[in-house]
Design a protein around this motif. Structure first.
Motif: not given
Lengths: 227, 134
Positions: B101, B103-105
């Motif tokens: 999460m 990394g995604m954000a």
């Protein structure tokens, strides 16, 4: 082909198509087709007393087209090439920062839970596609089998909760969404990005490739610095 | 019948590109898996018009649409790791979920921020040019 193999193939296809329908009808992280199908099939196999060894021949048959399916991602990439060329700078910035963030946070979280260094090395590579993750894990002292599992679970989390997180964060730009999903959730995330839209799928597929290349270059020196 | 054959021929063609990707990646010891290299090869062939998009479109779209299917049998392999789940399942779930999460954000947030900024600059630039021409 024996009857267990035939049963496994038919079962997997039926479950997958039901999961797809449910995902459309009741969109939620829990109805993400790859998660729901996997959970349902594991449950049915366990209840039916079928071991994974017995399921494996069916797996070999069904995954035969995974390679060509990844190659086929070049088609949406080609259709969106003009958008991609325009967005080289944000793509590079997001992909690099995101890759570092996910690797660093994975290693630090492993340390916070006092898990082993092998776990840390295996978790560090969890965002990239399996063949690359296995190779890189070996270089930095991870366990290839463990990395393969971490890759799968991370991909599953990414596919299930990634789109939701991005929506909460008000990341509405389809390009940025695809980039984010592909960078951190490789192929499994890309499968979900494709369902969201053609541009998302295209960018996610390309991001998955570049994240794999970047990770294999930075990891040999980055991991020793972190652990 | 003819369409079915054409569809199979397209799948076969994609399979051949995949094999080509595997061979080249192995031969040159590239840090890229064969499937990703195959994707790049196909992209280059399409961009240079050596291959027409119509030749492979139907088969490729079908595979794209059902990409998730091919991961299911592999993920079913998770059933053999129930011991890992018992030992440190919760900690590992937090590690994998948390870092994914984050990394995604970072990726999504930064990419959108930078593209919005460059878009704004572009617009300002074009406004400036308009003023100049006036």
């Amino acid at each position: 082909m024996n009857s267990v193999t035939l049963f496994s193939i038919v079962l997997t296809m039926i479950v997958y198509f039901i999961a797809r329908l449910l995902a459309v009808r009741f969109p939620s992280p829990l109805t993400t087709p790859v998660f729901l199908s996997t959970a349902a099939i594991i449950l049915i196999l366990v209840l039916g007393g079928i071991s994974y060894e017995e399921y494996t021949p069916a797996k070999e048959v069904m995954t035969y087209l995974l390679g060509p399916a990844t190659v086929a991602l070049a088609v949406p990439l080609y259709h969106n090439r003009h958008v991609l060329l325009k967005k080289v700078v944000p793509a590079f910035a997001g992909l690099t920062a995101g890759t570092f963030a996910t690797v660093v946070s994975a290693v630090w979280l492993v340390k916070a839970f006092h898990l082993s260094e092998t776990m840390a090395a295996s978790a560090a590579v969890k965002s990239v596609t399996t063949p690359v993750a296995i190779e890189v894990a070996l270089i930095i002292g991870g366990d290839p089998a463990l990395s393969a599992i971490f890759v799968m679970v991370a991909g599953m989390f990414g596919a299930m909760f990634g789109p939701w997180l991005l929506t909460v964060m008000k990341v509405t730009d389809p390009f940025s969404r695809g980039l984010s999903i592909g960078t951190t959730a490789h192929g499994i995330g890309t499968a979900q990005a494709v369902a969201e839209g053609r541009l998302q799928g295209a960018v996610s597929g390309a991001a998955m490739g570049f994240a794999a290349i970047l990770t294999s270059f930075i990891m040999p020196w980055l991991f020793p610095l972190l652990y | 019948m003819k369409e079915g054959c054409l569809f199979l021929a397209q799948l076969l063609f994609l399979w051949l590109i995949y094999q080509l990707g595997l061979i080249i990646a192995d031969f040159l010891h590239l840090p890229i898996p064969g499937n990703v290299l195959g994707m790049l090869i196909l992209f280059i062939l399409l961009s240079t018009k050596i291959i027409k998009i119509q030749w492979i479109e139907t088969g490729a779209s079908f595979l794209n649409k059902h990409l998730a299917f091919f991961f299911v049998p592999i993920a079913v392999g998770l059933m053999t790791y129930s011991h890992l789940l018992k030992e440190s399942g919760l900690a590992l779930a937090v590690v994998l979920f948390g870092s994914s999460m984050i990394g995604m954000a970072v990726t999504g947030g930064l990419a959108q921020f930078v593209s919005a900024k460059s878009l704004k600059k572009e617009e300002e630039g074009s406004v400036g040019e308009q003023r100049h021409s006036l």
